[in-house]
Scaffold this motif. Sequence first.
Motif, PDB file in Angstrom:
ATOM      1  N   GLY A 192       5.317  -1.259  -4.906  1.00  0.00           N
ATOM      2  CA  GLY A 192       4.532  -2.036  -3.968  1.00  0.00           C
ATOM      3  C   GLY A 192       4.189  -3.408  -4.506  1.00  0.00           C
ATOM      4  N   LEU A 200       0.828  -1.202   0.000  1.00  0.00           N
ATOM      5  CA  LEU A 200       0.000   0.000   0.000  1.00  0.00           C
ATOM      6  C   LEU A 200       0.864   1.255   0.000  1.00  0.00           C
ATOM      7  CD1 LEU A 200      -2.619  -1.040   2.704  1.00  0.00           C
ATOM      8  CD2 LEU A 200      -2.981  -0.969   0.226  1.00  0.00           C
ATOM      9  N   GLU A 201       0.378   2.278  -0.684  1.00  0.00           N
ATOM     10  CA  GLU A 201       1.060   3.557  -0.662  1.00  0.00           C
ATOM     11  C   GLU A 201       0.985   4.138   0.753  1.00  0.00           C
ATOM     12  OE1 GLU A 201       2.779   4.932  -3.069  1.00  0.00           O
ATOM     13  OE2 GLU A 201       2.312   3.313  -4.480  1.00  0.00           O
ATOM     14  N   PRO A 202       2.024   4.861   1.206  1.00  0.00           N
ATOM     15  CA  PRO A 202       1.994   5.445   2.553  1.00  0.00           C
ATOM     16  C   PRO A 202       0.763   6.293   2.824  1.00  0.00           C
ATOM     17  CG  PRO A 202       4.194   5.602   1.617  1.00  0.00           C
ATOM     18  CD  PRO A 202       3.308   5.091   0.525  1.00  0.00           C
ATOM     19  N   ALA A 203       0.288   7.047   1.829  1.00  0.00           N
ATOM     20  CA  ALA A 203      -0.883   7.898   2.031  1.00  0.00           C
ATOM     21  C   ALA A 203      -2.127   7.061   2.306  1.00  0.00           C
ATOM     22  CB  ALA A 203      -1.099   8.785   0.810  1.00  0.00           C
ATOM     23  N   VAL A 204      -2.254   5.923   1.629  1.00  0.00           N
ATOM     24  CA  VAL A 204      -3.410   5.043   1.859  1.00  0.00           C
ATOM     25  C   VAL A 204      -3.320   4.430   3.249  1.00  0.00           C
ATOM     26  CG1 VAL A 204      -4.597   2.950   1.091  1.00  0.00           C
ATOM     27  CG2 VAL A 204      -3.690   4.562  -0.595  1.00  0.00           C
ATOM     28  N   ARG A 205      -2.124   4.016   3.639  1.00  0.00           N
ATOM     29  CA  ARG A 205      -1.963   3.428   4.969  1.00  0.00           C
ATOM     30  C   ARG A 205      -2.266   4.466   6.058  1.00  0.00           C
ATOM     31  NH1 ARG A 205       2.803   0.762   4.303  1.00  0.00           N
ATOM     32  NH2 ARG A 205       4.079   2.354   5.296  1.00  0.00           N
ATOM     33  N   LEU A 253      -1.914  -1.531  -7.264  1.00  0.00           N
ATOM     34  CA  LEU A 253      -0.738  -1.105  -6.514  1.00  0.00           C
ATOM     35  C   LEU A 253       0.219  -0.353  -7.420  1.00  0.00           C
ATOM     36  CD1 LEU A 253      -0.016  -4.415  -4.556  1.00  0.00           C
ATOM     37  CD2 LEU A 253      -1.231  -2.391  -3.718  1.00  0.00           C
ATOM     38  N   GLY A 254       1.069   0.465  -6.814  1.00  0.00           N
ATOM     39  CA  GLY A 254       2.180   1.036  -7.552  1.00  0.00           C
ATOM     40  C   GLY A 254       3.186  -0.063  -7.886  1.00  0.00           C
TER      41      GLY A 254
END
Length: 467
Positions: free
Chosen positions: A380, A175-180, A376-377
């Motif tokens: 990730g 997961l992207e940090p912003a989503v987490r 996902l990116g």
Amino acid sequence: MEALTGAAAVYTARDPVPEGPGGQLAPADGEAVPVLPRQARTLRDTGLEPRFVTALVVKAMHAGGKTPLSVLTGRLRLSVSVVREVLQGLIAAQQAEVAWSGDSDIDVHYQLTAFGQRAAADYLAESRYCGPAPVPLAHYRAVVEQQSLRLEVNDAARARVTPGELRAVLGEDGLEPAVRELIGAALHSNRPLMLYGPSGSGKTTLARKFARLRQEPVAVPYAVLVKHEIVQLYDPALHPAPLANRRMEERRSCDARWALCQRPLVHIGAELTRDMLELRADPGSGVFHAPPHLSANNGLLVVDDLGRQRMPAGELLHRLLGAFEHGRDHVAVPGGPAHALPFDVSLVLATSLAPESVLDESCLRRIGYRIAIGPLGEAGYRALVQRQARLGRLEADEAVLDYLVNELHRRTRRPLLAAYPQELVQRIHDFAGFAGRTPRFDVDSVTQAWSSLFGAGSLPLAMGDLR
């Protein structure tokens, strides 16, 4: 909310237990708050009518013939002193007698007399139930409130999810940090949370992982007495034992009518129907079973595939959100009245449909957080592939990862969804196991797994040089 009294006072895991403010039992230093209620020492302490407990004892003796005292206490999960109090009354009424006694004062067998057998027939005609004695609804409400994770109920005492804990649970999910960070804020608020995105994006797996953040044990009653109905609440499949052994569970000072369990994780999906939200009668035992959303009390309720249930999504959500906001749900007895039972959960919704297509604006406003979970990116996704390969005891080198991402995904425009890495690794093992060879995460194996997952037409047209 009714006061916590008598048998519903609680213990922490140490002895002696000091009293805290307001008469509550204060946790010892370094101990977790989860508790079992105090054992009932007298019939009055149980919170049950004397005739009700007497009926349970008589029915248990009728089923067992000459019955040891220890069997009665174990079957009914009542203390020796309570069962003895009932037996003394039965002996005085000439409905029971001592059949055998040993050297110890608890090594005693009892049996029903002819009068007792007739009483047993009358009690069985009223109810066939002779399992663990239930706890009163008022006691259950009080314990649910005390164990609540809800901000407005237990703000000072409840455990909060920290960024470190969330990274430990979700750090390898790509997961992207912003989503987490968004998920962390939603869990901190303990408001209803919706995860939405395409099928295969990992919403369900993600939602179920949230339960790992709430692993302190809670007390769950085997059964609850709701007016004159017995509602069976404990389910070993939904209420597993705590991960760590605790001495408290075996203490004689604790009420055996309650089980010490992990905070439950209850998952309901497209199979949900309207009648599954009500009490379900069990003709064999003469009790009612709690619906799944109430079995999730003090734990996590995941409603998956929202919009695909066999009832309108708006109807389902208005009921659950109303119950969430009021802390209780009115559940109906088949063909009978409705009863207000506690409802205290962390609520997570998951759907592959656009939220606006299944819910009206009034419903959407009541959902605290709506979080999109999509492809996902690349970084990730590569990390997730590496993790699934390690779990499958495979080694995925960068050249094969480049092939998977650049040739298979990018050239076929297949999104980098979280569900694919585990599925590909499993298929590599399937093909290798059938062929009797050692599984390898190489170009040929990945291509074979990909083709079996998406079809031969999903492969790029020109791959000869890559192989």
